[in-house]
Design a protein around this motif. Sequence first.
Motif, PDB file in Angstrom:
ATOM      1  N   UNK A 104       0.986  -1.256  -0.005  1.00 30.10           N
ATOM      2  CA  UNK A 104      -0.026   0.025  -0.307  1.00 30.10           C
ATOM      3  C   UNK A 104       0.780   1.209   0.039  1.00 30.10           C
ATOM      4  N   UNK A 105       1.938   1.393   0.870  1.00 29.78           N
ATOM      5  CA  UNK A 105       2.869   2.548   0.888  1.00 29.78           C
ATOM      6  C   UNK A 105       3.622   2.727  -0.129  1.00 29.78           C
ATOM      7  N   UNK A 106       4.158   1.596  -0.775  1.00 26.98           N
ATOM      8  CA  UNK A 106       5.157   1.725  -1.796  1.00 26.98           C
ATOM      9  C   UNK A 106       4.460   2.351  -3.150  1.00 26.98           C
ATOM     10  N   UNK A 107       3.069   1.814  -3.133  1.00 25.19           N
ATOM     11  CA  UNK A 107       2.139   2.244  -4.386  1.00 25.19           C
ATOM     12  C   UNK A 107       1.675   3.865  -3.870  1.00 25.19           C
ATOM     13  N   UNK A 108       1.648   4.205  -2.849  1.00 21.39           N
ATOM     14  CA  UNK A 108       1.421   5.625  -2.634  1.00 21.39           C
ATOM     15  C   UNK A 108       2.680   6.647  -3.026  1.00 21.39           C
ATOM     16  N   UNK A 109       3.932   5.992  -3.299  1.00 21.81           N
ATOM     17  CA  UNK A 109       4.934   6.753  -3.431  1.00 21.81           C
ATOM     18  C   UNK A 109       5.295   6.933  -4.747  1.00 21.81           C
ATOM     19  N   UNK A 110       4.387   6.212  -5.791  1.00 20.22           N
ATOM     20  CA  UNK A 110       4.437   6.342  -7.190  1.00 20.22           C
ATOM     21  C   UNK A 110       3.921   7.851  -7.612  1.00 20.22           C
ATOM     22  N   UNK A 111       3.003   8.281  -6.706  1.00 20.51           N
ATOM     23  CA  UNK A 111       2.658   9.874  -6.981  1.00 20.51           C
ATOM     24  C   UNK A 111       2.811  10.609  -5.688  1.00 20.51           C
ATOM     25  N   UNK A 112       3.813  11.390  -5.624  1.00 14.64           N
ATOM     26  CA  UNK A 112       4.143  11.946  -4.247  1.00 14.64           C
ATOM     27  C   UNK A 112       3.033  13.313  -3.968  1.00 14.64           C
ATOM     28  N   UNK A 113       2.256  13.928  -4.899  1.00 12.40           N
ATOM     29  CA  UNK A 113       1.518  14.813  -4.686  1.00 12.40           C
ATOM     30  C   UNK A 113       0.033  14.387  -4.834  1.00 12.40           C
ATOM     31  N   UNK A 114      -0.215  13.189  -5.198  1.00 12.64           N
ATOM     32  CA  UNK A 114      -1.811  12.943  -5.410  1.00 12.64           C
ATOM     33  C   UNK A 114      -1.920  11.472  -5.232  1.00 12.64           C
ATOM     34  N   UNK A 115      -2.767  10.954  -4.572  1.00 10.11           N
ATOM     35  CA  UNK A 115      -3.388   9.658  -4.804  1.00 10.11           C
ATOM     36  C   UNK A 115      -4.592   9.189  -5.092  1.00 10.11           C
ATOM     37  N   UNK A 116      -4.985   8.143  -5.616  1.00 10.73           N
ATOM     38  CA  UNK A 116      -6.253   7.639  -6.010  1.00 10.73           C
ATOM     39  C   UNK A 116      -6.310   6.416  -5.653  1.00 10.73           C
ATOM     40  N   UNK A 117      -7.436   6.259  -4.819  1.00  9.61           N
ATOM     41  CA  UNK A 117      -7.569   4.797  -4.296  1.00  9.61           C
ATOM     42  C   UNK A 117      -8.983   4.304  -5.125  1.00  9.61           C
ATOM     43  N   UNK A 118      -9.057   2.810  -5.156  1.00 11.42           N
ATOM     44  CA  UNK A 118     -10.154   2.084  -5.576  1.00 11.42           C
ATOM     45  C   UNK A 118     -10.477   1.295  -4.511  1.00 11.42           C
ATOM     46  N   UNK A 119     -11.753   1.462  -3.962  1.00 11.72           N
ATOM     47  CA  UNK A 119     -12.238   0.906  -2.690  1.00 11.72           C
ATOM     48  C   UNK A 119     -13.513   0.117  -2.934  1.00 11.72           C
ATOM     49  N   UNK A 120     -13.510  -0.804  -2.181  1.00  9.38           N
ATOM     50  CA  UNK A 120     -15.008  -1.601  -2.099  1.00  9.38           C
ATOM     51  C   UNK A 120     -15.571  -1.158  -0.619  1.00  9.38           C
ATOM     52  N   UNK A 121     -16.657  -0.574  -0.617  1.00  7.16           N
ATOM     53  CA  UNK A 121     -17.147  -0.028   0.739  1.00  7.16           C
ATOM     54  C   UNK A 121     -17.857  -1.087   1.334  1.00  7.16           C
ATOM     55  N   UNK A 122     -18.507  -0.670   2.298  1.00  9.45           N
ATOM     56  CA  UNK A 122     -18.945  -1.878   3.251  1.00  9.45           C
ATOM     57  C   UNK A 122     -20.390  -2.295   2.674  1.00  9.45           C
ATOM     58  N   UNK A 123     -20.859  -1.707   1.819  1.00 12.93           N
ATOM     59  CA  UNK A 123     -22.014  -2.585   1.122  1.00 12.93           C
ATOM     60  C   UNK A 123     -21.697  -3.344  -0.214  1.00 12.93           C
ATOM     61  N   UNK A 124     -20.270  -3.615  -0.373  1.00 13.67           N
ATOM     62  CA  UNK A 124     -19.816  -4.412  -1.307  1.00 13.67           C
ATOM     63  C   UNK A 124     -19.645  -3.650  -2.720  1.00 13.67           C
TER      64      UNK A 124
END
Length: 397
Positions: A340-360
Amino acid sequence: MLQEWLLELLAGFGKLFIHPIFYFSFLLAFVVGMFRVSRERKDFHTRVYDIYQEVRYILPSSLLIGLLLSIIAVGFGLTLPLELLNFIAAVTIVLSAGGFRLLSPAWIIGLALLIFVVSEKIGYSFIPYEGLSFNKILMTMAIMLALLFITEGLLMLKQGWQGTSPRLAESPRGLKVGVQLAQRLWLVPMFLVLPTGELTSPWPWWPVVSIGSETYSFIWFPFLVGFAQLVKSTLPELAVKATGKNIIAAGVVTLLLAIAAYWVPLLAVVSAIFAFISRIWISWRHHAYEKDRHYFFTPQPKGVMILGILPYTPAKKMDLKIGEIIYKVNGIEVNTENEFYKALQKNAAYCKLEVVDVNGQNRFAQGSLYEGQHYELGLILVDEDKELMTEENERYS
């Protein structure tokens, strides 16, 4: 008459700020906060919320309910001797040795009522109530117990599930898993009628539970309402709200029994016993339900699950929720905290997350980061190697 009432209400209001329970509530919340922070640092090498988190919830949300209860209490003339109120305060302090867990009105007032009854029956009266009606005192206590019991459930529904504290546990398979501790303390100030003072009855039927006194005064008495509940098999919101609904239902039954005690005095004691046992049963039922179910916050075969979110961080601003699963960061699949943290370092100024919420449901969360400070996202993740200190933990420890 109106001027006398306003003066007495003002005097009663002032009594709140000289009552020891008022200050004790803040001290208790502070101490519980210290233990919580110590546990969070032990598990995650960081605190999630600061030491004043429990203190912040003591008053704001309970003031309105306290006002509504005061209108009921004053309107119907719920009257108790000051010595009995002080005894309830003493029971509160004794039960607070267990933190917030034992501070349900069902246990505090229920225990005080039962001790009061037993002491009278064995001929050892330690609460003076000369000229007052013993049965009506019991009925008043039972009604107060029921109203505050319902209040406990309402407050749990409204905010008891918010701001839970994450913890680490070990599953039967030896995996590091997460659990959530929901705990709250509320101060519910309630105007009550004291059977002493200079006020006279404004109506022929007031107090409706007439206990023999002809003059009255007011006191704004601080009642403590607290709970603590460990949640492992589902989201805290679902578990705490379910408990709150059960408490409200038990409180309504308690109130009906307490009102019926006006005609059958023995039902006042029955209502207190019912409330005491039902609150034990509600707690036991939750424990039994959780015991045989799987942990909810566990390492995932795909993605990483959010166990905690630090306040005032980018993660909070991105509206991430505990229980959600992050499976991609900046387009890169992640299955561990290190990934997770290694992937964050790919863009030091911005992050984009793909998430599965609690409803799936899949959704995107994105936000800006400061260059070189990717570890300030503010997440605590469920990971098999959670005992290892991460860069983010170092930043906030």
